[in-house]
Enzyme design. Structure first.
Site, PDB file in Angstrom:
ATOM      1  N   HIS A  25      -9.448  20.199  14.046  1.00 19.44           N
ATOM      2  CA  HIS A  25      -8.068  19.758  14.212  1.00 19.44           C
ATOM      3  C   HIS A  25      -7.326  20.694  15.158  1.00 19.44           C
ATOM      4  CE1 HIS A  25      -7.982  17.434  10.125  1.00 19.44           C
ATOM      5  NE2 HIS A  25      -8.423  16.698  11.111  1.00 19.44           N
TER       6      HIS A  25
ATOM      7  N   LYS B  40     -12.826  15.607  19.868  1.00 22.56           N
ATOM      8  CA  LYS B  40     -11.851  14.847  20.628  1.00 22.56           C
ATOM      9  C   LYS B  40     -11.384  15.644  21.839  1.00 22.56           C
ATOM     10  CE  LYS B  40      -9.995  11.921  16.946  1.00 22.56           C
ATOM     11  NZ  LYS B  40      -8.777  11.527  16.189  1.00 22.56           N
TER      12      LYS B  40
ATOM     13  N   TYR C  51      -5.215  16.361   3.793  1.00 20.40           N
ATOM     14  CA  TYR C  51      -6.308  16.439   2.826  1.00 20.40           C
ATOM     15  C   TYR C  51      -5.957  17.264   1.587  1.00 20.40           C
ATOM     16  CZ  TYR C  51      -9.078  14.799   6.796  1.00 20.40           C
ATOM     17  OH  TYR C  51      -9.555  14.076   7.849  1.00 20.40           O
TER      18      TYR C  51
END
Length: 296
Positions: A266, A170, A275
């Site tokens: 991340h 991203k 998670y």
């Protein structure tokens, strides 16, 4: 036009993906269509909050989930923030807006047994598509990469000698992901089979269809859903569940949270911590079975 400037801002300054930018544009165009239909208003650049409230009510009545509505409103809020930034708007009409309540999504990862059943006991076809499908499942599970990252993976970024992938995540953030020996073997087998395709159109990309085009989102979803439907009764069987499974299994085996964060790409630990609930369940089980006081 302000909307075009906003789209350029998302692309050039925020480095958002094509998919994300497309979602922003659709949300804003949807709001514009609503304003034209209900209020005979062509410009959305200077709208009072009451108009937005009417749009939200209209979306709720149409059956759209609160989660989807919140995303649409967030797109609009970001647009008005941009207009403030460039001096086109004095105050953001959504400044005091509160998001609609949503139920927390519970995503159940595949078990180790389910992963074993798919990768070791299901018979994949011994042809291009069968080998490709198995590699896609193996790679998603052993690397934790996103579906979009898999689709856009380029051949030049696969280093089988070094055993790494260079992944573009991203906001165009690159990261190196290690490959397991089993995944490297499948890559070698796949690349050999890939050469036998009659016509390769998207040669730069790793994963192709039988016709030589780059694989697409619904195809990757169908592959995952199709194979896992044979071994799992879970409601959701998607590429993201494999990413979830990757993180959960690593954490269950004692992997460091920061390491998992880096592998997943991340930007903050908060994203990775979603998670950990399954890992906590495993720890509770171990604690209960092993601690002397648990028998009292």
């Amino acid at each position: 036009m302000a909307l075009d400037a906003f789209i350029s801002y998302l692309s050039l300054e925020k480095n958002y993906s094509v998919h994300t930018i497309s979602a922003y544009r659709k949300d804003l165009e949807s709001f514009r269509a609503f304003c034209n239909d209900k209020f005979d208003s062509v410009s959305i650049d200077n709208i009072e909050y009451v108009v937005v409230r009417n749009w939200i009510v209209d979306l709720v009545n149409s059956g759209i989930s609160n989660r989807s509505i919140n995303r649409k409103v967030a797109s609009l809020k970001a647009y008005y923030k941009f207009l403030q930034r460039i001096g086109e708007l004095q105050a953001n009409p959504l400044a005091k807006h509160k998001a609609l309540k949503t139920t927390k999504k519970i995503e159940v990862p595949f078990s180790e047994k389910e992963m074993e059943l798919v990768l070791r006991q299901i018979s994949f076809n011994d042809d291009f598509e069968g080998i490709r499908d198995k590699l896609i499942i193996e790679l998603l599970y052993t690397s934790g990469i996103r579906r979009a990252e898999l689709i856009n993976l380029k051949t030049q970024n696969v280093n089988l000698v070094g055993g790494t992938l260079k992944v573009l995540g991203k906001r165009n953030k690159e990261r190196l992901v290690p490959l397991l020996p089993s995944t490297k073997e499948l890559f070698q087998e796949y690349f050999t089979e890939r050469k036998s395709l009659d016509d390769i159109i998207d040669d730069d990309y790793v994963f192709l269809t039988q016709s030589g085009n780059k694989v697409y989102e619904t195809l990757v979803y169908r592959i995952i859903n199709g194979y896992f439907s044979k071994v799992s009764s879970k409601v959701k069987k998607s590429p993201h569940i494999l990413r979830h499974t990757f993180a959960t299994h690593l954490l269950n085996k004692g992997a460091d949270l920061n390491s998992v964060k880096e592998l997943l790409g991340h930007s903050s630990l908060a994203s990775t911590q979603v998670y950990t609930h399954n890992s906590i369940a495993e720890l509770k089980k171990a604690h209960t079975s092993a601690h002397p006081r648990s028998k009292k």
